[in-house]
Design a protein around this motif. Structure first.
Motif: not given
Length: 171
Positions: A138-149
């Motif tokens: 989940q932490e990797r997908y949280d990171e991905l969302q932050r970068v996409v945003d």
């Protein structure tokens, strides 16, 4: 039906990084659209080799022959999110098996019609719901969302003022 195999974007990312490092002017892109008003409130738009029809529903003077401008704006945001998630998942090495989106925008037509000058004519709020599937933590997908945003161009257009210069020609 199985999901289509998707090629890595890594070669594109690496080639673009090298080209921009060698010549920063290569990072500048210009996108162009032309359009003409059609029957009623229809608009015929040309984007490179692509044609779009834009219309309004009957309650806004159209015939609902195509999506309206604000629906196209939501579609642009959704599709840019797809591209940006795919790009950054590859760049960060985050496995991503699937993406699904829902985008909703609240618009008060009093602003468009000029019924209340305190109401803006655009969206008051836009909500994006993304479902990511894959084997990462989940932490990797949280990171991905932050970068996409931080990097999605159309999300940036929604979130920040963009200078627009209009010239009018009267024939």
């Amino acid at each position: 039906m199985s999901a289509p195999t998707r090629a890595s974007l890594r070669p594109l990312i690496d080639a673009t990084a090298a080209a921009v490092a060698d010549d920063p002017d290569q990072a500048h892109a210009v996108f162009h659209a032309t359009g003409i008003g059609g029957e009623g409130v229809r608009t015929h738009v040309r984007l490179g080799r692509h044609d779009l029809l834009i219309d309004e529903p009957p309650v806004l003077g159209g015939e609902d022959a195509a999506a309206n401008p604000v629906e196209h704006a939501l579609a642009a945001l959704l599709s840019c999110q797809v591209v940006t998630y795919r790009f950054w998942a590859d760049k960060l090495g985050i496995p991503l098996d699937g993406l699904a989106f829902e985008v909703d925008g609240d618009l008060d037509v009093r602003g468009f019609f000029g019924f209340d000058e305190a109401v803006r004519p655009g969206f008051g709020e836009v909500r994006v719901a993304v479902t990511l599937t894959g084997p990462a933590e989940q932490e990797r997908y949280d990171e991905l969302q932050r970068v996409v945003d931080e990097h999605c161009p159309v999300l940036d257009l929604f979130r920040n003022p963009t200078r627009v210069v209009t010239t009018r020609v009267t024939a």
